[in-house]
Design a protein around this motif. Sequence first.
Motif, PDB file in Angstrom:
ATOM      1  N   UNK A 171      63.436 -16.670 -68.392  1.00 39.65           N
ATOM      2  CA  UNK A 171      62.367 -17.322 -67.632  1.00 39.65           C
ATOM      3  C   UNK A 171      61.791 -16.362 -66.601  1.00 39.65           C
ATOM      4  N   UNK A 172      62.680 -15.608 -66.008  1.00 39.56           N
ATOM      5  CA  UNK A 172      62.216 -14.620 -65.020  1.00 39.56           C
ATOM      6  C   UNK A 172      61.305 -13.591 -65.678  1.00 39.56           C
ATOM      7  N   UNK A 173      61.706 -13.149 -66.865  1.00 39.64           N
ATOM      8  CA  UNK A 173      60.899 -12.163 -67.585  1.00 39.64           C
ATOM      9  C   UNK A 173      59.536 -12.728 -67.957  1.00 39.64           C
ATOM     10  N   UNK A 174      59.466 -14.051 -68.104  1.00 39.74           N
ATOM     11  CA  UNK A 174      58.189 -14.669 -68.449  1.00 39.74           C
ATOM     12  C   UNK A 174      57.359 -14.961 -67.207  1.00 39.74           C
ATOM     13  N   UNK A 175      57.871 -14.529 -66.056  1.00 35.05           N
ATOM     14  CA  UNK A 175      57.106 -14.605 -64.820  1.00 35.05           C
ATOM     15  C   UNK A 175      56.784 -16.033 -64.370  1.00 35.05           C
ATOM     16  N   UNK A 176      57.685 -16.917 -64.642  1.00 31.69           N
ATOM     17  CA  UNK A 176      57.478 -18.267 -64.146  1.00 31.69           C
ATOM     18  C   UNK A 176      57.801 -18.337 -62.655  1.00 31.69           C
ATOM     19  N   UNK A 177      57.073 -19.183 -61.951  1.00 33.95           N
ATOM     20  CA  UNK A 177      57.521 -19.520 -60.606  1.00 33.95           C
ATOM     21  C   UNK A 177      58.647 -20.530 -60.763  1.00 33.95           C
ATOM     22  N   UNK A 178      59.524 -20.590 -59.780  1.00 38.75           N
ATOM     23  CA  UNK A 178      60.705 -21.459 -59.859  1.00 38.75           C
ATOM     24  C   UNK A 178      61.488 -21.196 -61.141  1.00 38.75           C
ATOM     25  N   UNK A 179      61.906 -19.990 -61.371  1.00 38.81           N
ATOM     26  CA  UNK A 179      62.614 -19.685 -62.624  1.00 38.81           C
ATOM     27  C   UNK A 179      63.894 -20.503 -62.785  1.00 38.81           C
ATOM     28  N   UNK A 226      60.419  -7.790 -57.628  1.00 39.15           N
ATOM     29  CA  UNK A 226      61.575  -8.667 -57.698  1.00 39.15           C
ATOM     30  C   UNK A 226      62.025  -8.954 -59.118  1.00 39.15           C
ATOM     31  N   UNK A 227      61.486  -8.246 -60.069  1.00 41.97           N
ATOM     32  CA  UNK A 227      61.915  -8.466 -61.447  1.00 41.97           C
ATOM     33  C   UNK A 227      63.361  -8.020 -61.624  1.00 41.97           C
ATOM     34  N   UNK A 236      50.385 -12.912 -61.077  1.00 43.02           N
ATOM     35  CA  UNK A 236      50.376 -11.786 -62.015  1.00 43.02           C
ATOM     36  C   UNK A 236      50.765 -12.347 -63.361  1.00 43.02           C
ATOM     37  N   UNK A 237      49.853 -12.376 -64.278  1.00 35.89           N
ATOM     38  CA  UNK A 237      50.128 -13.057 -65.538  1.00 35.89           C
ATOM     39  C   UNK A 237      51.320 -12.422 -66.235  1.00 35.89           C
ATOM     40  N   UNK A 238      51.944 -13.173 -67.088  1.00 35.35           N
ATOM     41  CA  UNK A 238      53.215 -12.761 -67.655  1.00 35.35           C
ATOM     42  C   UNK A 238      53.078 -11.548 -68.571  1.00 35.35           C
TER      43      UNK A 238
END
Lengths: 204, 204
Positions: A137-145, A201-202, A191-193
């Motif tokens: 989920x983090x890699x997909x750049x979601x907020x609130x992963x 912060x990735x 920043x789009x995924x």
Amino acid sequence: MRRSEIRNHLLETALRLFNEHGYQATGIDLIIAEAGVAKTTLYRHFETKEDLILAALERRDEEDRSAMRAFVDDHATDPLERIFATFDFLEAYVDDWRFSGCIFVSAAGEHKDTVDPVFRAAVMHKRLTLAYFEELVHAARFVEPKRIAAEIHLLHEGAVVVAQMSRTAEPVRQARQMARKLFATAEQSPLSRSAPHAAPGAKA
Amino acid sequence: MRRSEIRNHLLETALRLFNEHGYQATGIDLIIAEAGVAKTTLYRHFETKEDLILAALERRDEEDRSAMRAFVDDHATDPLERIFATFDFLEAYVDDWRFSGCIFVSAAGEHKDTVDPVFRAAVMHKRLTLAYFEELVHAARFVEPKRIAAEIHLLHEGAVVVAQMSRTAEPVRQARQMARKLFATAEQSPLSRSAPHAAPGAKA
DNA sequence: ATCTATCGATACAGATCGGTATCGTTTAAT
DNA sequence: ATTAAACGATACCGATCTGTATCGATAGAT
């Protein structure tokens, strides 16, 4: 049989029988009979039955999670699609004719005491699986992963339990559809995924 | 203790112990000791341990479903809100300190053979629960009521399993949020649900 | 080739399992 | 008050459980 293979063979046999009949219902005598091994041999590799159960769960935990990682790596590169690929992995898992429910959920159901090592091992597997979802989920750049990952986890568990009762993979397909609907509208980071350069912060 | 109450007392005691320790792990001797009853008495009311398990599950099935019906009737009148009220019921169920997972899922986990009467009883409970969801969804005038009901069911099961591991009611709240998001966009029948004015009967 | 650790086979221990038999006592209905 | 059924208590049955002890055979390493 070569010496070093006995432990592996015992773990695989025990895992298969635990999956077929449960933990308490699977006696040591059955395990050694199916494995073609003397009782002394089993107890030379594992001190108690509980140790055997814990070792089996640990092995299965690593197998399952590395299998899911490999599957996802093989079937999707797009970060969002990698999330949905976990449901494809789950579908294959449930479609196996040997499937009879999640062995960790069954383990927790048979060892309900929260301080029981078997229960704790089951919880640990779920935590590690959740952690992998958080990576995706983090890699997909979601907020609130963390929230999204928990939702994926919940969908997975629900699908597996319903599949356990209905003996169909349909619940898994339904869970994937629900995920698609849920995460299509889930707000992503500004920043789009698909951004090739790393976002701040990735983790992975 | 009055004669007619013994059977009920035995069922309640057995249900409590099954919930605490599981089915195989709960011996007959423990049940009669906790119930304060002689072994002959138990076997005059139930032919075998399996009969006791089946009777206990049947009782719990009826209790649970009628309790959910009563809860929904008490907490919401709006057809859509009645659907979400099932999650409020579930939250209270999970928040109980005696909660240690769904006893039907545990029963299915300990009796994996699909022809096992205990497994079948567990499946029957889920089917009846799903049927109730279909009632609620139908009343809310959704198109594809069976699909929506199955989604609710899946969210319920997932929430309970995750709650079993984490020992928190948070998964249930999350499942309700997921349901709200999913069914907010779910297309309803042309005849929109009856109350266009602000939702009444929502829980306090 | 020899030594040593592990193997298979078996018998056994001690506990617990589900279920039955026996018997004296209590209770509910007539 | 009497009768019949259900009760509690307990001893017991055969089976099964996890785990140990024993011992001759086998295999790996030097």
